[in-house]
Design a protein around this motif. Structure first.
Motif, PDB file in Angstrom:
ATOM      1  N   VAL A 139       0.599  -0.916  -0.375  1.00 43.09           N
ATOM      2  CA  VAL A 139       0.077  -0.110   0.085  1.00 43.09           C
ATOM      3  C   VAL A 139       1.254   1.244   0.152  1.00 43.09           C
ATOM      4  O   VAL A 139       1.123   1.867   1.636  1.00 43.09           O
ATOM      5  CB  VAL A 139      -0.631   0.367   0.911  1.00 43.09           C
ATOM      6  CG1 VAL A 139      -1.740   1.085   0.716  1.00 43.09           C
ATOM      7  CG2 VAL A 139      -1.690  -1.331   1.190  1.00 43.09           C
ATOM      8  N   PRO A 140       0.806   2.019  -1.367  1.00 42.51           N
ATOM      9  CA  PRO A 140       1.867   2.471  -1.176  1.00 42.51           C
ATOM     10  C   PRO A 140       1.445   4.039  -1.136  1.00 42.51           C
ATOM     11  O   PRO A 140      -0.377   3.743  -1.586  1.00 42.51           O
ATOM     12  CB  PRO A 140       2.655   3.185  -2.437  1.00 42.51           C
ATOM     13  CG  PRO A 140       2.031   1.471  -3.516  1.00 42.51           C
ATOM     14  CD  PRO A 140       0.818   1.194  -2.418  1.00 42.51           C
ATOM     15  N   VAL A 141       2.029   5.185  -0.097  1.00 45.38           N
ATOM     16  CA  VAL A 141       1.130   6.116  -0.256  1.00 45.38           C
ATOM     17  C   VAL A 141       2.110   7.169   0.144  1.00 45.38           C
ATOM     18  O   VAL A 141       3.306   7.524  -0.031  1.00 45.38           O
ATOM     19  CB  VAL A 141       0.529   6.225   1.864  1.00 45.38           C
ATOM     20  CG1 VAL A 141      -0.568   5.086   1.865  1.00 45.38           C
ATOM     21  CG2 VAL A 141       1.749   6.168   2.979  1.00 45.38           C
ATOM     22  N   ASP A 142       1.841   9.026  -0.438  1.00 48.33           N
ATOM     23  CA  ASP A 142       2.499   9.945  -0.331  1.00 48.33           C
ATOM     24  C   ASP A 142       2.058  11.570   0.517  1.00 48.33           C
ATOM     25  O   ASP A 142       2.482  12.191   0.551  1.00 48.33           O
ATOM     26  CB  ASP A 142       2.557  10.638  -1.856  1.00 48.33           C
ATOM     27  CG  ASP A 142       1.060  10.924  -2.342  1.00 48.33           C
ATOM     28  OD1 ASP A 142       0.756  10.789  -1.033  1.00 48.33           O
ATOM     29  OD2 ASP A 142       0.952  11.202  -3.322  1.00 48.33           O
ATOM     30  N   GLY A 143       0.904  10.762   1.708  1.00 50.70           N
ATOM     31  CA  GLY A 143       0.440  11.643   2.354  1.00 50.70           C
ATOM     32  C   GLY A 143      -0.653  12.684   1.852  1.00 50.70           C
ATOM     33  O   GLY A 143      -0.804  13.251   2.531  1.00 50.70           O
ATOM     34  N   SER A 144      -1.077  11.733   0.864  1.00 50.14           N
ATOM     35  CA  SER A 144      -2.314  12.690  -0.288  1.00 50.14           C
ATOM     36  C   SER A 144      -3.110  12.285   0.202  1.00 50.14           C
ATOM     37  O   SER A 144      -3.649  10.941   1.231  1.00 50.14           O
ATOM     38  CB  SER A 144      -2.161  12.972  -1.635  1.00 50.14           C
ATOM     39  OG  SER A 144      -2.218  11.255  -1.814  1.00 50.14           O
ATOM     40  N   GLU A 145      -4.866  13.236  -0.049  1.00 47.11           N
ATOM     41  CA  GLU A 145      -6.073  12.019   0.405  1.00 47.11           C
ATOM     42  C   GLU A 145      -6.299  11.137  -0.072  1.00 47.11           C
ATOM     43  O   GLU A 145      -6.784  10.093  -0.015  1.00 47.11           O
ATOM     44  CB  GLU A 145      -6.787  13.645   0.557  1.00 47.11           C
ATOM     45  CG  GLU A 145      -8.316  12.935   1.144  1.00 47.11           C
ATOM     46  CD  GLU A 145      -8.983  12.731   2.475  1.00 47.11           C
ATOM     47  OE1 GLU A 145      -8.426  11.990   3.064  1.00 47.11           O
ATOM     48  OE2 GLU A 145      -7.616  13.112   2.877  1.00 47.11           O
ATOM     49  N   ALA A 146      -5.806  10.947  -1.719  1.00 49.81           N
ATOM     50  CA  ALA A 146      -5.752  10.298  -1.631  1.00 49.81           C
ATOM     51  C   ALA A 146      -5.636   8.823  -2.523  1.00 49.81           C
ATOM     52  O   ALA A 146      -5.675   7.750  -2.057  1.00 49.81           O
ATOM     53  CB  ALA A 146      -5.424  10.409  -3.711  1.00 49.81           C
ATOM     54  N   GLY A 164     -13.196  -9.488   5.983  1.00 47.62           N
ATOM     55  CA  GLY A 164     -12.660 -10.564   6.742  1.00 47.62           C
ATOM     56  C   GLY A 164     -11.461 -11.026   5.153  1.00 47.62           C
ATOM     57  O   GLY A 164     -10.462 -12.489   5.510  1.00 47.62           O
ATOM     58  N   LEU A 165     -10.727 -10.009   4.075  1.00 50.42           N
ATOM     59  CA  LEU A 165      -9.873 -10.242   4.020  1.00 50.42           C
ATOM     60  C   LEU A 165      -8.314 -10.868   5.058  1.00 50.42           C
ATOM     61  O   LEU A 165      -7.669 -10.001   5.362  1.00 50.42           O
ATOM     62  CB  LEU A 165      -9.135  -9.416   2.933  1.00 50.42           C
ATOM     63  CG  LEU A 165      -7.974  -9.587   1.953  1.00 50.42           C
ATOM     64  CD1 LEU A 165      -7.837 -10.623   1.760  1.00 50.42           C
ATOM     65  CD2 LEU A 165      -7.653  -8.073   1.363  1.00 50.42           C
ATOM     66  N   GLN A 166      -7.500 -11.916   4.412  1.00 43.71           N
ATOM     67  CA  GLN A 166      -6.932 -12.124   5.347  1.00 43.71           C
ATOM     68  C   GLN A 166      -5.583 -12.010   4.594  1.00 43.71           C
ATOM     69  O   GLN A 166      -5.142 -13.176   3.787  1.00 43.71           O
ATOM     70  CB  GLN A 166      -6.238 -13.976   5.218  1.00 43.71           C
ATOM     71  CG  GLN A 166      -8.148 -14.533   6.280  1.00 43.71           C
ATOM     72  CD  GLN A 166      -8.036 -14.108   7.692  1.00 43.71           C
ATOM     73  OE1 GLN A 166      -7.039 -14.304   8.123  1.00 43.71           O
ATOM     74  NE2 GLN A 166      -9.082 -13.609   8.093  1.00 43.71           N
ATOM     75  N   ALA A 167      -4.643 -10.833   4.670  1.00 44.61           N
ATOM     76  CA  ALA A 167      -3.553 -10.286   4.470  1.00 44.61           C
ATOM     77  C   ALA A 167      -2.510  -9.527   5.528  1.00 44.61           C
ATOM     78  O   ALA A 167      -3.199  -9.322   6.575  1.00 44.61           O
ATOM     79  CB  ALA A 167      -4.260  -9.417   2.772  1.00 44.61           C
ATOM     80  N   SER A 168      -1.749  -9.340   4.485  1.00 46.31           N
ATOM     81  CA  SER A 168      -0.926  -8.686   5.550  1.00 46.31           C
ATOM     82  C   SER A 168      -0.408  -7.234   4.974  1.00 46.31           C
ATOM     83  O   SER A 168      -0.601  -7.711   3.703  1.00 46.31           O
ATOM     84  CB  SER A 168       0.035  -9.739   6.360  1.00 46.31           C
ATOM     85  OG  SER A 168       0.799  -9.646   5.011  1.00 46.31           O
ATOM     86  N   PHE A 169      -0.136  -6.150   5.912  1.00 48.55           N
ATOM     87  CA  PHE A 169      -0.010  -4.635   5.061  1.00 48.55           C
ATOM     88  C   PHE A 169       1.385  -4.872   4.918  1.00 48.55           C
ATOM     89  O   PHE A 169       2.059  -4.313   6.498  1.00 48.55           O
ATOM     90  CB  PHE A 169      -0.705  -4.069   4.792  1.00 48.55           C
ATOM     91  CG  PHE A 169      -2.415  -4.692   4.575  1.00 48.55           C
ATOM     92  CD1 PHE A 169      -2.929  -3.925   3.360  1.00 48.55           C
ATOM     93  CD2 PHE A 169      -2.717  -5.008   5.943  1.00 48.55           C
ATOM     94  CE1 PHE A 169      -3.910  -4.112   3.328  1.00 48.55           C
ATOM     95  CE2 PHE A 169      -3.989  -5.657   5.211  1.00 48.55           C
ATOM     96  CZ  PHE A 169      -4.671  -5.719   3.803  1.00 48.55           C
ATOM     97  N   VAL A 170       1.986  -3.833   3.545  1.00 51.56           N
ATOM     98  CA  VAL A 170       3.166  -3.206   3.888  1.00 51.56           C
ATOM     99  C   VAL A 170       3.501  -1.922   3.518  1.00 51.56           C
ATOM    100  O   VAL A 170       2.406  -1.613   2.248  1.00 51.56           O
ATOM    101  CB  VAL A 170       4.231  -4.393   1.869  1.00 51.56           C
ATOM    102  CG1 VAL A 170       5.751  -2.870   2.948  1.00 51.56           C
ATOM    103  CG2 VAL A 170       4.250  -5.360   2.846  1.00 51.56           C
ATOM    104  N   LEU A 171       3.310  -0.888   4.331  1.00 52.21           N
ATOM    105  CA  LEU A 171       2.809   0.361   4.074  1.00 52.21           C
ATOM    106  C   LEU A 171       4.083   0.934   3.687  1.00 52.21           C
ATOM    107  O   LEU A 171       4.815   0.962   4.080  1.00 52.21           O
ATOM    108  CB  LEU A 171       2.301   1.239   5.215  1.00 52.21           C
ATOM    109  CG  LEU A 171       2.070   2.324   4.765  1.00 52.21           C
ATOM    110  CD1 LEU A 171       0.649   3.282   4.521  1.00 52.21           C
ATOM    111  CD2 LEU A 171       1.289   2.396   6.951  1.00 52.21           C
TER     112      LEU A 171
END
Length: 144
Positions: free
Chosen positions: A5-12, A27-34
């Motif tokens: 999950v890429p972020v840049d600080g924006s609302e989008a 219910g999604l069985q997932a791990s996340f990388v921010l």
């Protein structure tokens, strides 16, 4: 399943985080990388900085700020996440991060530019969509 999950600080970008949290809550069985990617350092910045460590501290601080809101959303939902701050061309660096972290998918926000403007200026989400070897979900920002 592991999702980048890429972020840049924006609302989008936060829309993409909201979508990821929503999927997990449903219910999604997932791990996340921010992750966030900072633009490369330019020559004049290197000349003005007292040393390389100072540049690295600034890049890290800006990256941490970009992650801050998204990280708070994951933690509020009791979802632990891996984090990384990268530097370089955003789309290419994100593709490299997918491989490095062994991600199975990407959820990324879109700024919602028109087709003509995206074609002329380019778009990180569009570049990631075309270069990725894993499924990509682009979450369009809807102004309220």
């Amino acid at each position: 399943m592991k999702i980048l999950v890429p972020v840049d600080g924006s609302e989008a970008a936060l829309d993409a985080v909201r979508h990821a949290v929503h999927l997990h809550r449903n219910g999604l069985q997932a791990s996340f990388v921010l992750v966030t990617v900072q633009e490369p350092t330019y020559v004049y910045e290197m000349l003005l900085a007292p040393d390389a460590e100072a540049l690295e501290r600034v890049t890290g601080a800006v990256g941490a700020l970009a992650l801050e809101g998204a990280l708070a959303m994951f933690l509020a939902a009791a979802i632990s996440v891996e984090r990384e701050i990268g530097s370089g061309d955003p789309a290419q660096t994100l593709i490299e991060m997918v491989g490095r972290h062994g991600c199975d998918a990407i959820i990324i926000g879109a700024r919602g530019r028109g087709a003509l403007r995206s074609a002329l200026l380019g778009s990180v989400s569009q570049a990631v969509l075309h270069a990725a070897v894993v499924p990509v979900t682009i979450v369009k920002h809807v102004a309220t």
